[in-house]
Design an enzyme around this catalytic site. Structure first.
Site, PDB file in Angstrom:
ATOM      1  N   HIS A  20       6.323  17.194  60.231  1.00 38.02           N
ATOM      2  CA  HIS A  20       6.772  16.855  59.009  1.00 38.02           C
ATOM      3  C   HIS A  20       6.678  15.434  58.721  1.00 38.02           C
ATOM      4  O   HIS A  20       6.384  14.548  59.985  1.00 38.02           O
ATOM      5  CB  HIS A  20       8.076  17.797  58.666  1.00 38.02           C
ATOM      6  CG  HIS A  20       9.165  17.122  59.472  1.00 38.02           C
ATOM      7  ND1 HIS A  20      10.272  16.424  59.405  1.00 38.02           N
ATOM      8  CD2 HIS A  20       8.995  17.340  61.056  1.00 38.02           C
ATOM      9  CE1 HIS A  20      11.071  16.409  60.397  1.00 38.02           C
ATOM     10  NE2 HIS A  20      10.395  16.945  61.201  1.00 38.02           N
TER      11      HIS A  20
ATOM     12  N   CYS B  64       7.666  14.206  51.738  1.00 38.18           N
ATOM     13  CA  CYS B  64       7.455  15.133  52.718  1.00 38.18           C
ATOM     14  C   CYS B  64       6.486  16.535  52.058  1.00 38.18           C
ATOM     15  O   CYS B  64       5.719  17.004  52.841  1.00 38.18           O
ATOM     16  CB  CYS B  64       8.802  15.867  53.490  1.00 38.18           C
ATOM     17  SG  CYS B  64       9.912  16.230  52.144  1.00 38.18           S
TER      18      CYS B  64
ATOM     19  N   HIS C 158      13.302  19.848  51.856  1.00 38.40           N
ATOM     20  CA  HIS C 158      12.674  18.840  52.920  1.00 38.40           C
ATOM     21  C   HIS C 158      11.424  19.816  53.406  1.00 38.40           C
ATOM     22  O   HIS C 158      11.801  20.995  53.786  1.00 38.40           O
ATOM     23  CB  HIS C 158      13.342  18.648  54.123  1.00 38.40           C
ATOM     24  CG  HIS C 158      12.443  17.804  55.150  1.00 38.40           C
ATOM     25  ND1 HIS C 158      11.765  16.524  54.616  1.00 38.40           N
ATOM     26  CD2 HIS C 158      12.271  17.775  56.510  1.00 38.40           C
ATOM     27  CE1 HIS C 158      11.408  16.255  55.800  1.00 38.40           C
ATOM     28  NE2 HIS C 158      11.452  16.725  56.860  1.00 38.40           N
TER      29      HIS C 158
END
Length: 265
Positions: free
Chosen positions: A42, A156, A30
């Site tokens: 994010h 992401c 991530h």
């Protein structure tokens, strides 16, 4: 910074850094932008949306949901489990008990191909830290300014790379290293399998003679194709990657996705 490891300590963090943390036994990472004061901006898909596919992808996507660990909700962030789009979290929630890694920019082509997997570096050159933080905060203020989350097309890593470089592939809304790795690996696997099948059917005698060496050569060729495929898909070398100001991006994305925010609001 080691060749395979990009792990850093919290003390090394600087505003504008593109950071990531591995999830699900290193299957997925991530990504986000550190903007200072323990805050990470994010791009995520809300926890309430993941269970609809009924596939393993659900486990990957849900791992992008902020998770403070221990006491929930987080005393700093509150309950973010159902938030989607561009959000802000504390560093602990972003890491979700994982380690901290720094994404590399401006690596050479040979170094990029030598890396065993994507999602850890790019040949693209990053802009200034100030510009990176500006893009991240602007997209945060718009919330849906980066479009709808998609594991393969708009994730992401795409968000973080755009914030660092201003580059985006508008035809497919992004070009993340992780997605390109999965695609290249699949193509290489099926190419290798097809080669093995053709050899076993049409050249059985030669396969017996060459034995393991022949399979090894084909494996090396397949791995070479995988590495080269990742390089060709990297946003730093793609001819269809465009530098788009963040103010223009939030106007373009609804058009590309076929929606009109002004009419729907």
């Amino acid at each position: 910074m080691g060749f395979l490891s990009h792990q850093i300590s919290r003390d090394e963090l600087k505003p504008g850094d593109h950071i990531y943390s591995w999830r699900n036994a290193y299957i997925y990472s991530h990504h986000g932008i550190y903007v200072g004061n323990g805050e990470v901006i994010h791009f995520t898909c809300g926890g309430g949306l993941e269970t609809r596919t009924g596939t393993f992808a659900d486990n990957i996507i849900v791992s992008s949901v902020p998770n403070h660990g221990g006491d929930n909700p987080c005393p700093n962030c509150g309950d973010q489990s159902n938030l989607d789009g561009v959000i802000s979290s504390c560093l602990d929630c972003f890491l979700a008990k994982g380690n901290l890694y720094l994404f590399e920019y401006g690596v050479s082509g040979p170094i990029f191909m030598a890396k065993p997997r994507g999602g850890i570096c790019t040949t693209a050159v990053s802009d200034s830290s100030e510009e990176t933080v500006h893009r991240a905060r602007y997209l945060l203020s718009e919330r849906n300014g980066f479009g709808a989350y998609d594991l393969l097309k708009n994730n992401c890593e795409d968000f973080a790379i755009y914030c660092k470089t201003g580059l985006i592939v508008l035809s497919k809304l992004g070009s993340s290293g992780q997605a390109n790795s999965w695609s290249s690996a699949a193509k290489s696997f099926f190419s290798f399998a097809g080669t093995v099948k053709s050899v076993s059917v049409g050249s059985a005698a030669r396969l017996v003679v060459s034995g393991v060496a022949g399979i090894g050569v084909m494996g090396l060729v397949g791995y070479g194709n995988y590495c080269y495929g990742r390089l060709c898909a990297d946003i730093g070398v793609r001819s269809d990657a465009s530098k788009v100001p963040v103010e223009a991006l939030v106007t373009l994305i609804p058009i590309i996705e076929g929606r009109d925010d002004k009419k729907s609001s």
